[in-house]
Design an enzyme around this catalytic site. Structure first.
Site, PDB file in Angstrom:
ATOM      1  N   PRO A 113       0.813  -1.217   0.000  1.00 12.13           N
ATOM      2  CA  PRO A 113       0.000   0.000   0.000  1.00 12.13           C
ATOM      3  C   PRO A 113       0.849   1.272   0.000  1.00 12.13           C
ATOM      4  CG  PRO A 113      -0.115  -1.096   2.128  1.00 12.13           C
ATOM      5  CD  PRO A 113       0.631  -2.006   1.222  1.00 12.13           C
TER       6      PRO A 113
ATOM      7  N   GLU B  25       1.131  -7.772   9.192  1.00 11.48           N
ATOM      8  CA  GLU B  25       1.270  -6.308   9.223  1.00 11.48           C
ATOM      9  C   GLU B  25       2.224  -5.832   8.134  1.00 11.48           C
ATOM     10  OE1 GLU B  25      -1.409  -6.716  11.644  1.00 11.48           O
ATOM     11  OE2 GLU B  25      -0.786  -4.645  11.269  1.00 11.48           O
TER      12      GLU B  25
ATOM     13  N   ARG C  92      -0.908  -9.655 -20.646  1.00 10.53           N
ATOM     14  CA  ARG C  92      -1.758  -9.418 -21.820  1.00 10.53           C
ATOM     15  C   ARG C  92      -1.051  -8.542 -22.852  1.00 10.53           C
ATOM     16  NH1 ARG C  92      -4.111  -4.613 -22.215  1.00 10.53           N
ATOM     17  NH2 ARG C  92      -5.748  -5.328 -23.611  1.00 10.53           N
TER      18      ARG C  92
ATOM     19  N   ASP D 245      -4.916  -2.007 -28.397  1.00  8.93           N
ATOM     20  CA  ASP D 245      -4.837  -0.602 -28.775  1.00  8.93           C
ATOM     21  C   ASP D 245      -6.084   0.106 -28.281  1.00  8.93           C
ATOM     22  OD1 ASP D 245      -4.474  -2.281 -31.818  1.00  8.93           O
ATOM     23  OD2 ASP D 245      -3.041  -2.142 -30.165  1.00  8.93           O
TER      24      ASP D 245
END
Ligand code: 4FN
Length: 246
Positions: free
Chosen positions: A89, A116, A154, A169
């Site tokens: 995070p 944690e 991908r 695209d």
């Protein structure tokens, strides 16, 4: 491209990576996705991968040793130089531009946190880049790792079939997608816009571009700010704003 994922929950990856394009890419040898169980590198007799935090407080911290040894093992087995990513995070927000960069690497070692978080020495010794998929509290870095693998894989040549590669695209022109419609022509009293049935491809493309700009303006004006607008885009935006004034 290699993805070596260091995790306490390797089985979490079986489902998502055994389906659809990731699986096809693996079968075509375009990507190799390996999970490494950090627990296999715990050294003490209790097989500990986490411990109580120095300074006290609730929760447990992932020990640096098991992660470091798992990382060394992966590094030694790969002949290419992989970048080491910590899903966290505290990382830089994942964007398509970052995915485009990372997809150029020959391999990525991805570390998934639990409890944690990881001991700070992990960051200081082996992490090249910290990446976050967004600002919400999660239970682990595994799902973020899946997001990164999906987004990067991908882009690799051959991973998307021909029919899908056009998406590469169109999906990333930096705008939100225009509305999509398929059969039937009327559903719950809602009709498909006539222009899409007209067969006039120039009009259809104009409509799609305009609806894509309208949707982006309404929902994600921030994306518009980053976008190089063509003269046609600007013209369409003028029309949209005039229509909004009513
Ligand atoms: C201010 C904010 C962002 C809400 C926040 C603030 C403080 C803690 C968290 C949090 O979620 N801690 C738990 C933790 N999360 C993640 O790993 C994680 C979360 C979100 C996006 C991610 N992308 O990659 C990894 C991500 C999993 C268990 C190991 C410690 C990290 C979140």
């Amino acid at each position: 491209m290699f993805f070596d994922i260091l995790t306490l929950f390797p089985e979490m990856f079986e489902g998502p990576f055994s389906e659809s394009i990731i699986n096809r890419a693996r079968e075509k040898d375009l990507i190799e996705v390996k999970t490494i169980n950090i627990r296999d590198y715990a050294e003490d007799k209790h097989n500990r991968t986490d411990d109580t935090p120095y300074g006290g407080g609730a929760g447990m911290v992932m020990k640096a040793g098991p992660i470091y040894r798992a990382w060394e093992q992966v590094k030694s087995q790969r002949s290419v130089e992989s970048k080491t990513i910590l899903m966290s995070p505290q990382g830089e927000q994942l964007t398509q531009n970052i995915v485009n960069d990372l997809a150029k690497e020959p391999g990525l070692i991805i570390i998934c946190g639990r409890y944690e978080g990881v001991d700070e020495r992990v960051r200081k010794t082996i992490v090249d880049r910290e990446i976050s998929i967004g600002d919400y509290v999660l239970t682990g870095g595994e799902i973020p790792a899946m997001v990164l693998v999906d987004a990067a894989a991908r882009l690799l040549t051959g991973v998307l079939g021909d029919e899908e590669s056009s998406k590469k695209d169109s999906f990333y022109n930096g705008l939100l997608e225009h509305p999509h419609y398929t059969r039937p022509r009327e559903f719950k009293g809602l009709k498909v816009p006539d222009v899409l049935l007209s067969g006039n491809h120039q009009l259809i493309e104009r409509w799609r571009k305009k609806e894509s700009l309208r949707r982006t303006l309404m929902r994600r004006e921030d994306l518009l700010k980053d976008k190089e607008l063509t003269e046609e885009d600007k013209k369409l935006l003028k029309e949209i704003k005039a229509e909004l004034k009513g």
